[in-house]
Design a protein around this motif. Structure first.
Motif, PDB file in Angstrom:
ATOM      1  N   THR A 150       0.830  -1.206   0.000  1.00 44.10           N
ATOM      2  CA  THR A 150       0.000   0.000   0.000  1.00 44.10           C
ATOM      3  C   THR A 150       0.866   1.258   0.000  1.00 44.10           C
ATOM      4  N   CYS A 151       1.849   1.306   0.869  1.00 42.58           N
ATOM      5  CA  CYS A 151       2.733   2.476   0.938  1.00 42.58           C
ATOM      6  C   CYS A 151       3.545   2.619  -0.345  1.00 42.58           C
ATOM      7  N   LYS A 152       3.958   1.504  -0.927  1.00 44.44           N
ATOM      8  CA  LYS A 152       4.724   1.571  -2.177  1.00 44.44           C
ATOM      9  C   LYS A 152       3.852   2.163  -3.289  1.00 44.44           C
ATOM     10  N   ARG A 153       2.591   1.720  -3.373  1.00 44.65           N
ATOM     11  CA  ARG A 153       1.669   2.273  -4.376  1.00 44.65           C
ATOM     12  C   ARG A 153       1.467   3.769  -4.182  1.00 44.65           C
ATOM     13  N   LEU A 154       1.292   4.202  -2.945  1.00 43.75           N
ATOM     14  CA  LEU A 154       1.100   5.619  -2.639  1.00 43.75           C
ATOM     15  C   LEU A 154       2.343   6.448  -3.008  1.00 43.75           C
ATOM     16  N   ARG A 155       3.520   5.900  -2.779  1.00 47.65           N
ATOM     17  CA  ARG A 155       4.762   6.616  -3.151  1.00 47.65           C
ATOM     18  C   ARG A 155       4.873   6.762  -4.656  1.00 47.65           C
ATOM     19  N   GLU A 156       4.467   5.731  -5.399  1.00 57.30           N
ATOM     20  CA  GLU A 156       4.554   5.769  -6.857  1.00 57.30           C
ATOM     21  C   GLU A 156       3.547   6.742  -7.467  1.00 57.30           C
ATOM     22  N   LEU A 157       2.443   7.037  -6.780  1.00 52.51           N
ATOM     23  CA  LEU A 157       1.442   7.974  -7.284  1.00 52.51           C
ATOM     24  C   LEU A 157       1.875   9.428  -7.117  1.00 52.51           C
ATOM     25  N   ARG A 158       2.800   9.700  -6.247  1.00 52.92           N
ATOM     26  CA  ARG A 158       3.224  11.080  -6.012  1.00 52.92           C
ATOM     27  C   ARG A 158       3.993  11.632  -7.150  1.00 52.92           C
TER      28      ARG A 158
END
Length: 158
Positions: A150-158
């Protein structure tokens, strides 16, 4: 009210609480330390462990870890040599000083054992800092590590 009575526990002969010298410590002395043997064959001394679970005794007025002292005696190593650590076998208690359960090794060997035996503080961790499950697994050079998808996905969206 009755008067308090002193404990009648007596230390076994040869294991007096006094200032010991390194020259007195040998295999016979290690074997004479009063102990109980648990189901795993661990030698657990009748001494109070420190808060981290290891047993410390005084030798030449300095604290010494009993398990490290056992490794030094059985493998003929210098106690103050910091290039090695004593490694416990799997399922072994931290207070154990059975020479069959201990062996010398590097700091890296000891860290790998901690992870392999499931004793490492991060191996028990199930959630990331934000409360998500650690559900990802990534390959590093020669091992794997867990991460939060989840955190990896959120970092990639930034």
């Amino acid at each position: 009210m009755g008067a308090l009575r002193k404990s009648r526990f007596r230390r076994p002969t040869g294991f007096k609480k006094r200032n010991r010298k390194f020259s007195e410590i040998n295999k016979e002395w290690i074997n004479s330390v009063p102990k109980t043997i648990n189901d795993n064959g661990c030698w657990i001394p009748y001494l109070v462990p420190t808060p981290d679970g290891y047993v410390t005794i005084s030798i030449e007025s300095s604290p010494c870890r009993l398990h490290r002292l056992t490794v030094c005696v059985y493998y003929d190593l210098d106690y103050y040599d910091k290039s090695f650590e004593s490694r416990h076998s799997q399922g072994c208690d931290r207070a154990c000083f059975n020479p069959e359960h201990l062996q010398p090794g590097t700091i890296s060997d000891n860290a790998r054992d901690t992870v392999a035996h499931g004793n490492h503080h991060e191996s028990k961790r199930e959630l990331c800092d934000f409360g998500h499950p650690l559900d990802g697994l990534q390959r590093n050079r020669d091992s794997y590590s867990r991460y939060c998808k989840t955190c990896k996905r959120l970092r990639e969206l930034r």
